[in-house]
Design a protein around this motif. Structure first.
Motif, PDB file in Angstrom:
ATOM      1  N   LEU A 101      49.984  41.524  98.908  1.00 53.96           N
ATOM      2  CA  LEU A 101      50.749  40.662  98.875  1.00 53.96           C
ATOM      3  C   LEU A 101      52.138  41.197  97.952  1.00 53.96           C
ATOM      4  O   LEU A 101      53.290  41.142  98.239  1.00 53.96           O
ATOM      5  N   ARG A 102      51.684  41.865  96.887  1.00 55.23           N
ATOM      6  CA  ARG A 102      52.827  42.415  96.126  1.00 55.23           C
ATOM      7  C   ARG A 102      53.414  43.519  96.675  1.00 55.23           C
ATOM      8  O   ARG A 102      54.927  43.650  96.767  1.00 55.23           O
ATOM      9  N   GLY A 103      53.008  44.076  97.492  1.00 54.40           N
ATOM     10  CA  GLY A 103      53.683  45.215  98.413  1.00 54.40           C
ATOM     11  C   GLY A 103      54.516  44.439  99.478  1.00 54.40           C
ATOM     12  O   GLY A 103      55.594  45.206  99.582  1.00 54.40           O
ATOM     13  N   ARG A 104      54.038  43.459 100.207  1.00 54.57           N
ATOM     14  CA  ARG A 104      54.902  43.105 101.191  1.00 54.57           C
ATOM     15  C   ARG A 104      56.043  42.446 100.605  1.00 54.57           C
ATOM     16  O   ARG A 104      57.352  42.441 101.021  1.00 54.57           O
ATOM     17  N   LEU A 105      55.939  41.750  99.604  1.00 57.01           N
ATOM     18  CA  LEU A 105      56.971  41.336  98.578  1.00 57.01           C
ATOM     19  C   LEU A 105      58.075  42.163  98.362  1.00 57.01           C
ATOM     20  O   LEU A 105      59.300  42.047  98.099  1.00 57.01           O
ATOM     21  N   ALA A 106      57.601  43.386  97.843  1.00 61.57           N
ATOM     22  CA  ALA A 106      58.477  44.391  97.241  1.00 61.57           C
ATOM     23  C   ALA A 106      59.217  44.925  98.462  1.00 61.57           C
ATOM     24  O   ALA A 106      60.243  45.388  98.426  1.00 61.57           O
ATOM     25  N   ASP A 107      58.719  45.042  99.716  1.00 58.92           N
ATOM     26  CA  ASP A 107      59.234  45.421 100.990  1.00 58.92           C
ATOM     27  C   ASP A 107      60.279  44.530 101.397  1.00 58.92           C
ATOM     28  O   ASP A 107      61.396  44.882 102.214  1.00 58.92           O
ATOM     29  N   ALA A 108      60.210  43.045 101.052  1.00 60.83           N
ATOM     30  CA  ALA A 108      61.165  42.100 101.607  1.00 60.83           C
ATOM     31  C   ALA A 108      62.532  42.281 101.061  1.00 60.83           C
ATOM     32  O   ALA A 108      62.686  42.590  99.944  1.00 60.83           O
TER      33      ALA A 108
END
Length: 60
Positions: free
Chosen positions: A53-60
């Motif tokens: 989830l943190r990785g997806r937020l960082a990519d957003a």
């Protein structure tokens, strides 16, 4: 989850073999529950989910 000592992982994602585990539970109702992972494995599952989830937020 740590505070409640959760030892079960349930997900609405199809990649967690939930349908297969449900079939195992259905076919062997007196056997071990395939959803009960134990506290250590459940916490590891949540750590992985948190990282994703943190990785997806960082990519957003």
């Amino acid at each position: 989850m740590r505070r409640t000592n959760a030892d079960v992982e349930l997900s609405n994602h199809p990649n967690d073999y939930g349908l297969q585990r449900a079939e195992q539970l259905h076919s062997r109702p007196d056997g071990p529950n395939p959803f009960v992972l134990g506290r250590t494995r459940t916490q590891r599952y949540m750590t992985v989910m948190d990282s994703m989830l943190r990785g997806r937020l960082a990519d957003a």
